[in-house]
Design an enzyme around this catalytic site. Structure first.
Site, PDB file in Angstrom:
ATOM      1  N   LYS A 181       0.853  -1.191   0.000  1.00  0.00           N
ATOM      2  CA  LYS A 181       0.000   0.000   0.000  1.00  0.00           C
ATOM      3  C   LYS A 181       0.889   1.242   0.000  1.00  0.00           C
ATOM      4  CE  LYS A 181      -1.770   2.501   3.159  1.00  0.00           C
ATOM      5  NZ  LYS A 181      -1.508   3.724   2.365  1.00  0.00           N
ATOM      6  N   GLY A 198       7.005   5.036   8.077  1.00  0.00           N
ATOM      7  CA  GLY A 198       6.198   6.249   8.167  1.00  0.00           C
ATOM      8  C   GLY A 198       6.475   6.959   9.483  1.00  0.00           C
ATOM      9  N   ALA A 231       3.902   8.472  15.004  1.00  0.00           N
ATOM     10  CA  ALA A 231       2.505   8.469  15.457  1.00  0.00           C
ATOM     11  C   ALA A 231       1.721   7.355  14.766  1.00  0.00           C
ATOM     12  CB  ALA A 231       1.864   9.824  15.175  1.00  0.00           C
ATOM     13  N   GLY A 236       3.060   4.711  13.349  1.00  0.00           N
ATOM     14  CA  GLY A 236       3.707   3.459  13.776  1.00  0.00           C
ATOM     15  C   GLY A 236       3.111   2.947  15.088  1.00  0.00           C
ATOM     16  N   CYS A 287      13.781  10.655   6.370  1.00  0.00           N
ATOM     17  CA  CYS A 287      13.696  10.243   7.782  1.00  0.00           C
ATOM     18  C   CYS A 287      15.027  10.487   8.472  1.00  0.00           C
ATOM     19  CB  CYS A 287      13.288   8.782   7.874  1.00  0.00           C
ATOM     20  SG  CYS A 287      14.322   7.673   6.907  1.00  0.00           S
ATOM     21  N   GLU A 290      10.273  16.842  14.819  1.00  0.00           N
ATOM     22  CA  GLU A 290      10.756  16.497  13.476  1.00  0.00           C
ATOM     23  C   GLU A 290      10.106  17.432  12.453  1.00  0.00           C
ATOM     24  OE1 GLU A 290       9.331  12.840  11.640  1.00  0.00           O
ATOM     25  OE2 GLU A 290      11.251  12.588  10.623  1.00  0.00           O
TER      26      GLU A 290
HETATM   27  P1  NAD Z   1       2.549   8.557   7.688  1.00  0.00           P
HETATM   28  O1  NAD Z   1       2.807   7.795   8.952  1.00  0.00           O
HETATM   29  O2  NAD Z   1       1.534   9.633   7.702  1.00  0.00           O
HETATM   30  O3  NAD Z   1       2.121   7.575   6.507  1.00  0.00           O
HETATM   31  C1  NAD Z   1       2.872   6.434   6.145  1.00  0.00           C
HETATM   32  C2  NAD Z   1       1.946   5.392   5.547  1.00  0.00           C
HETATM   33  O4  NAD Z   1       1.041   4.934   6.555  1.00  0.00           O
HETATM   34  C3  NAD Z   1       1.065   5.884   4.398  1.00  0.00           C
HETATM   35  O5  NAD Z   1       1.021   4.873   3.407  1.00  0.00           O
HETATM   36  C4  NAD Z   1      -0.291   6.057   5.067  1.00  0.00           C
HETATM   37  O6  NAD Z   1      -1.376   5.928   4.167  1.00  0.00           O
HETATM   38  C5  NAD Z   1      -0.286   4.906   6.050  1.00  0.00           C
HETATM   39  N1  NAD Z   1      -1.255   5.026   7.151  1.00  0.00           N
HETATM   40  C6  NAD Z   1      -1.968   6.099   7.557  1.00  0.00           C
HETATM   41  N2  NAD Z   1      -2.742   5.787   8.616  1.00  0.00           N
HETATM   42  C7  NAD Z   1      -2.517   4.480   8.887  1.00  0.00           C
HETATM   43  C8  NAD Z   1      -2.987   3.562   9.889  1.00  0.00           C
HETATM   44  N3  NAD Z   1      -3.855   3.941  10.814  1.00  0.00           N
HETATM   45  N4  NAD Z   1      -2.497   2.312   9.887  1.00  0.00           N
HETATM   46  C9  NAD Z   1      -1.590   1.925   8.970  1.00  0.00           C
HETATM   47  N5  NAD Z   1      -1.109   2.728   8.002  1.00  0.00           N
HETATM   48  C10 NAD Z   1      -1.555   3.983   7.952  1.00  0.00           C
HETATM   49  O7  NAD Z   1       3.980   9.073   7.244  1.00  0.00           O
HETATM   50  P2  NAD Z   1       4.333  10.049   6.042  1.00  0.00           P
HETATM   51  O8  NAD Z   1       3.865  11.405   6.430  1.00  0.00           O
HETATM   52  O9  NAD Z   1       3.875   9.424   4.763  1.00  0.00           O
HETATM   53  O10 NAD Z   1       5.933   9.989   6.039  1.00  0.00           O
HETATM   54  C11 NAD Z   1       6.715  10.850   6.795  1.00  0.00           C
HETATM   55  C12 NAD Z   1       7.200  10.193   8.064  1.00  0.00           C
HETATM   56  O11 NAD Z   1       7.802   8.927   7.755  1.00  0.00           O
HETATM   57  C13 NAD Z   1       8.282  10.985   8.779  1.00  0.00           C
HETATM   58  O12 NAD Z   1       8.083  10.925  10.173  1.00  0.00           O
HETATM   59  C14 NAD Z   1       9.554  10.247   8.413  1.00  0.00           C
HETATM   60  O13 NAD Z   1      10.626  10.456   9.297  1.00  0.00           O
HETATM   61  C15 NAD Z   1       9.083   8.841   8.376  1.00  0.00           C
HETATM   62  N6  NAD Z   1       9.950   8.000   7.551  1.00  0.00           N
HETATM   63  C16 NAD Z   1      10.729   7.060   8.155  1.00  0.00           C
HETATM   64  C17 NAD Z   1      11.601   6.303   7.396  1.00  0.00           C
HETATM   65  C18 NAD Z   1      12.478   5.260   8.037  1.00  0.00           C
HETATM   66  O14 NAD Z   1      12.991   4.426   7.312  1.00  0.00           O
HETATM   67  N7  NAD Z   1      12.683   5.263   9.334  1.00  0.00           N
HETATM   68  C19 NAD Z   1      11.669   6.507   6.027  1.00  0.00           C
HETATM   69  C20 NAD Z   1      10.865   7.471   5.439  1.00  0.00           C
HETATM   70  C21 NAD Z   1      10.001   8.213   6.215  1.00  0.00           C
END
Ligand code: NAD
Length: 468
Positions: free
Chosen positions: A168, A219, A222, A224, A275, A371
């Site tokens: 997804k 992601g 929050a 996570g 990230c 962040e």
């Molecule tokens: P996000 O957490 O908003 O979204 C990530 C994914 O989760 C999307 O596909 C979203 O549709 C999905 N999602 C939304 N609600 C959900 C739920 N309740 N259950 C499961 N999935 C759900 O993150 P974002 O805004 O897309 O990305 C930015 C964040 O990701 C930043 O905090 C960044 O640091 C982090 N990030 C971490 C890494 C890493 O490898 N550690 C890499 C890239 C980004």
């Protein structure tokens, strides 16, 4: 009629719903993207479940060949994938091309790994063997900053280990992933790979799904936390790659001219939407002014524009929500520090923000404590090494960090005391598929890439028999 479709059970199918996907450089609608209903997600999981036994029984050498074929398909269609990526994500075309080639390299390297049986004990008492068995259906949830590269952190290992997959992508960047699915659909048996798209509404259903055995999530912290709570109901395995607030620590012995370009790149790559970007820069007081001045000179020469234009170094923020979030950080910067470069959103269509440097700022401001995930860097003065280690560690995050010094041994001593999954010396953001990657503290659970990452997509099985 959309040019894009979902991949469910070996077929490209329209979504039950649709949603617009925008170009963040223009705010124009790029495509009406298919959007899966709950029933379509269930169909994708059912297809992956049905495909699992045969795929798991396929010899690893055969699975490897198909993973490598997928790498070839990525390479052969690299230009098209890069163009789609730039148009939906915003990054410059050269960076998008780098991301697509990086994706292929991850497929090639991770596809080359093996899962050999290990003899734990072979004695007069017993023969004990350890096997790595596939888990079943895996769900991969991807963010919008590196849609294709982050997919390649997961997909090759998932499939090589004998699992099947439902992917997804993020709602604002699904197109490159759907095009990728179309390019590789004929390579794999039907149902082994399924790709759906949602409008941020199917994550909960996916992470609770009783037929998914593992969620690999990248992601925000929050989200996570929500994933972990949902997965608890069925004791799903989880790998979480989450947010960060990486400290860069610049020691008193650096040559400011020499280190400034690497620091700037480490903080501003992908317009700061990384990230592992440097999100707080701690600089020793003896070189503070010089480092600030060097960074300002680089910021002023950085071309911010539509990623499809040649010469663009930084593109827009990827989506409106992130753009608004970063604008709030700009307000905080003006209130709590001295803005020495940038400082504003750009007066044009698209989600553009000038690369911004903020000096004379401290902990207690949002820009330092949270962040920002955008092109706004706080530069914090320090005078004592013990104090800077304490301050770098005073966060719930623990993704990455870097120490900059002309004395590597001295930097190494400090690096070893930073609570982070990766600490670089005199560089930041150097990653490769053979180097395990994972976050400390609230930046994640588990590891990706390399043998360690592959093992996380398996169940350890011990066979304990009488002596042979
Ligand atoms: P996000 O957490 O908003 O979204 C990530 C994914 O989760 C999307 O596909 C979203 O549709 C999905 N999602 C939304 N609600 C959900 C739920 N309740 N259950 C499961 N999935 C759900 O993150 P974002 O805004 O897309 O990305 C930015 C964040 O990701 C930043 O905090 C960044 O640091 C982090 N990030 C971490 C890494 C890493 O490898 N550690 C890499 C890239 C980004």
């Amino acid at each position: 009629m959309s040019d894009y479709n979902l991949l469910i059970d070996g077929k490209m199918v329209p979504g039950d719903l649709t949603m617009p996907v925008l170009n963040p450089a223009t705010e124009d609608v790029l495509a009406q993207c298919p959007r899966a209903s709950k029933q379509q997600l269930d169909q994708a999981v059912a297809a992956a479940k049905a495909a699992f036994p045969a795929w798991a029984a396929t010899p690893i050498e055969e699975r490897r060949k198909l993973v490598i074929k997928m790498a070839e398909a990525i390479e052969a269609n690299g230009n098209e994938l890069a163009r789609i990526l730039t148009s939906e994500q915003g990054k410059p075309l050269a960076d998008a091309t780098g991301e697509v080639m990086g994706m292929a390299a991850f497929f090639r390297y991770l596809g080359s790994l093996d899962l050999p049986m290990r003899v734990v004990e072979n004695s007069g008492d017993r023969r004990v063997e350890a096997y790595r068995r596939p888990l079943g259906v895996v769900g991969a949830i991807i963010p919008w900053n590196y849609p294709l590269l982050i997919l390649s952190f997961k997909l090759p290992s998932v499939l090589l280990a004998g699992n099947t997959l439902v992917v997804k992508p993020a709602p604002t960047t699904p197109l490159s992933t759907l095009r990728f699915a179309e390019l590789v659909q004929d390579i794999l048996p039907k149902g082994v790979l399924n790709v759906i798209a949602d409008a941020n509404d199917l994550g909960d259903h996916m992470t609770k799904h009783p037929d998914i055995r593992k969620i690999s999530f990248t992601g925000s912290t929050a989200t996570g936390q929500k994933v972990m709570a949902s997965a608890a109901q069925t004791l799903k395995r989880i790998t979480l790659e989450l947010g960060g607030n990486d400290a860069g620590i610049v020691l008193d012995d650096v040559d400011p001219k020499k280190v400034a370009p690497g620091i700037f790149e480490g903080a501003f790559q992908n317009s700061g939407q990384v990230c592992l970007a440097i999100k707080r820069l701690y600089v020793h007081e003896s070189v503070y002014d010089e480092i600030c001045n060097e960074l300002v000179a680089i910021a002023k020469n950085t071309v911010v524009d539509d990623g499809s234009k040649q010469g663009t170094k930084l593109g827009p923020l990827q989506n409106k929500m992130q753009y608004e979030k970063v604008k709030a950080f700009l307000e905080d910067a003006h209130k709590n520090g001295n803005v020495i470069a940038g400082g504003s959103a750009m007066d044009r269509p698209g989600y553009f923000i000038e690369p911004t440097l903020v000096r004379d700022i401290k902990e207690g401001s949002r820009l330092v404590d949270e962040e920002q995930f955008g092109p706004v860097l706080p530069i914090i003065k320090y005078s004592d090494n013990e104090d800077v280690i304490r301050r770098a560690n005073a966060t719930n995050y623990g993704l990455g960090a870097s120490v900059w010094s002309s004395d590597t041994a001295r930097a190494h001593k400090i690096a070893s005391r930073i609570e982070a999954g990766t600490v670089w010396i005199n560089k930041h953001l150097d990653m490769a598929p053979n180097i395990p990657f994972g976050g400390a503290k609230q930046s994640g659970i588990g590891t990706e890439f390399a043998e360690e990452g592959l093992a996380e997509f398996t169940q350890l099985q011990i066979i304990n028999a009488p002596p042979a």
